[in-house]
Design an enzyme around this catalytic site. Structure first.
Site: not given
Ligand code: NDP
Ligand code: PYC
Length: 340
Positions: A52-53, A193
């Site tokens: 997703s990123h 995602e």
């Molecule tokens: P997830 O819900 O997949 O959670 C990811 C985190 O949880 C990781 O650190 C992952 O480790 C850990 N994790 C997942 N499953 C387990 C498990 N079973 N046991 C232990 N740890 C676990 O991610 P999101 O969808 O919430 O977010 C994904 C990305 O999107 C992030 O990197 C975030 O920074 C980015 N994002 C950016 C935004 C922005 O505004 N710039 C906005 C929203 C999200 P591992 O990596 O080892 O799987």
């Molecule tokens: O996946 O929610 C997201 C997001 C927002 C900005 C960058 N990634």
């Protein structure tokens, strides 16, 4: 580059992925310093199995550039509002270069004062936050990072979007090759995602939005926070810390500033860095070693640490490259057709 046997995916070495990212970002008009910083972040996302990123974000970044949301040649400007504070005004450019410019001074101040903070202001954010906390943890610091996005997420008990997807990232230095890192959205999932599911024509879990499994409908409506009222409060905290506290936009203000262009969020990011030696002096190593017992207690019962999957994916990608959907690869190449 090779086509996988089913031709549904395309395999790229990390060098090929990097070169593709750089060509696309340059063709989109981004200045060389931004190209370097942004391409590295996208390749790191793909390499670590964070699709997703990863390279998908080339489509997002090119779109934001084409819509005039991003200042393509912004020169980040650094200042020090207080002894332990660093501020970088990103000038409307992508956040990656602003972070690169602020990081050395953040590290220096954290070591000098035990704790320091870096505010990135006026940046465009498309990325995951773990690269930032991971690099600080590799410098021996404990790190936290927060950023709002666009108002896409309803508060628990409400129906109208107020929050962004508002990630929280944490990094902790460890002996051995890898720090402890987690990084997740305070929404049920990252919006990226849901976008990937939409592209693949796949349904989403019903609790990501308002009781629908149709990705388009979740994107058009209100996403939900993770963990009910707890995720909702954390999402509010991110808004406050990386919005008003550093004089930057909330997710609603970012969406307003976007004015319907559907570009990436504009606003701020707050990064905190703590040096264990600040509290502990020469005893820091001994206390960090005690933290290892916590990690061992988690892993000893078969549970995994956040970041374990990421580091495993990284090792595979370094050996074998990355496989991306052929449809995504085609869409990325189309960005070059228009410019090459
Ligand atoms: P997830 O819900 O997949 O959670 C990811 C985190 O949880 C990781 O650190 C992952 O480790 C850990 N994790 C997942 N499953 C387990 C498990 N079973 N046991 C232990 N740890 C676990 O991610 P999101 O969808 O919430 O977010 C994904 C990305 O999107 C992030 O990197 C975030 O920074 C980015 N994002 C950016 C935004 C922005 O505004 N710039 C906005 C929203 C999200 P591992 O990596 O080892 O799987
Ligand atoms: O996946 O929610 C997201 C997001 C927002 C900005 C960058 N990634």
């Amino acid at each position: 580059m090779t086509l996988a046997p089913d031709a549904d995916t395309v395999r790229l070495s990390l060098d090929e992925a990097r070169s593709l990212a750089r060509r696309v970002l340059s063709a989109a008009g981004l200045s060389p310093a931004h190209v370097d910083a942004v391409a590295e972040t996208m390749v790191a996302g793909e390499r670590d199995g964070c699709a997703s990123h990863g390279l998908y974000r080339l489509l997002v970044a090119a779109d934001s550039i084409a819509k005039g949301v991003v200042s393509v040649d912004a020169a980040p400007a650094l200042d020090e509002p207080a002894p332990a504070l660093v501020r970088v005004d990103g000038g409307g450019g992508f956040a990656q270069l602003a972070f690169e410019r602020g990081r050395p001074l953040l590290v220096e101040k954290a070591r000098r004062f035990g704790i320091a903070a870096l505010a990135l202001n006026n940046v465009v954010h498309f990325a995951a936050l773990w690269p930032e906390v991971e690099t600080l943890a590799r410098d021996g610091l404990v790190a936290l990072a927060f950023t709002p996005s666009h108002a896409w997420v309803a508060p628990e008990g409400g129906t109208k979007p107020v929050f962004g997807t508002n990630p929280i990232a944490f990094g902790w230095p460890r002996p051995g090759p890898h720090p402890f890192v987690f990084d997740f959205a305070t929404s049920a999932t990252a919006r990226g995602e849901i976008e990937l599911r939409r592209r693949a024509g796949e349904p989403v879990p019903a609790d990501w939005g308002a009781s629908t499994t149709v990705a388009e409908d979740v994107l058009a409506g209100a996403m939900r926070t993770f963990g009910g009222h707890k995720g909702s409060a954390l999402a509010a905290m991110v808004e406050l810390l990386a919005g008003p506290l550093i004089g930057d936009l909330t997710s609603q203000e970012s969406l307003d500033a976007d004015a319907g262009r559907k570009g990436s969020p504009l606003g701020g990011e707050l990064i905190l860095a703590l040096d264990p030696a600040g509290f502990l002096g020469a005893a820091a190593g001994q206390h960090l070693q005690r933290a290892e017992a916590l990690f061992e207690a988690i892993q000893a019962q078969g549970a995994r640490l956040p970041s374990e999957r990421r580091y495993a994916a990284r090792a595979v990608s370094e050996r074998e490259g990355v496989a991306i959907p052929a449809a995504l690869h085609r869409d990325i190449l189309k960005l070059l057709e228009r410019k090459d």
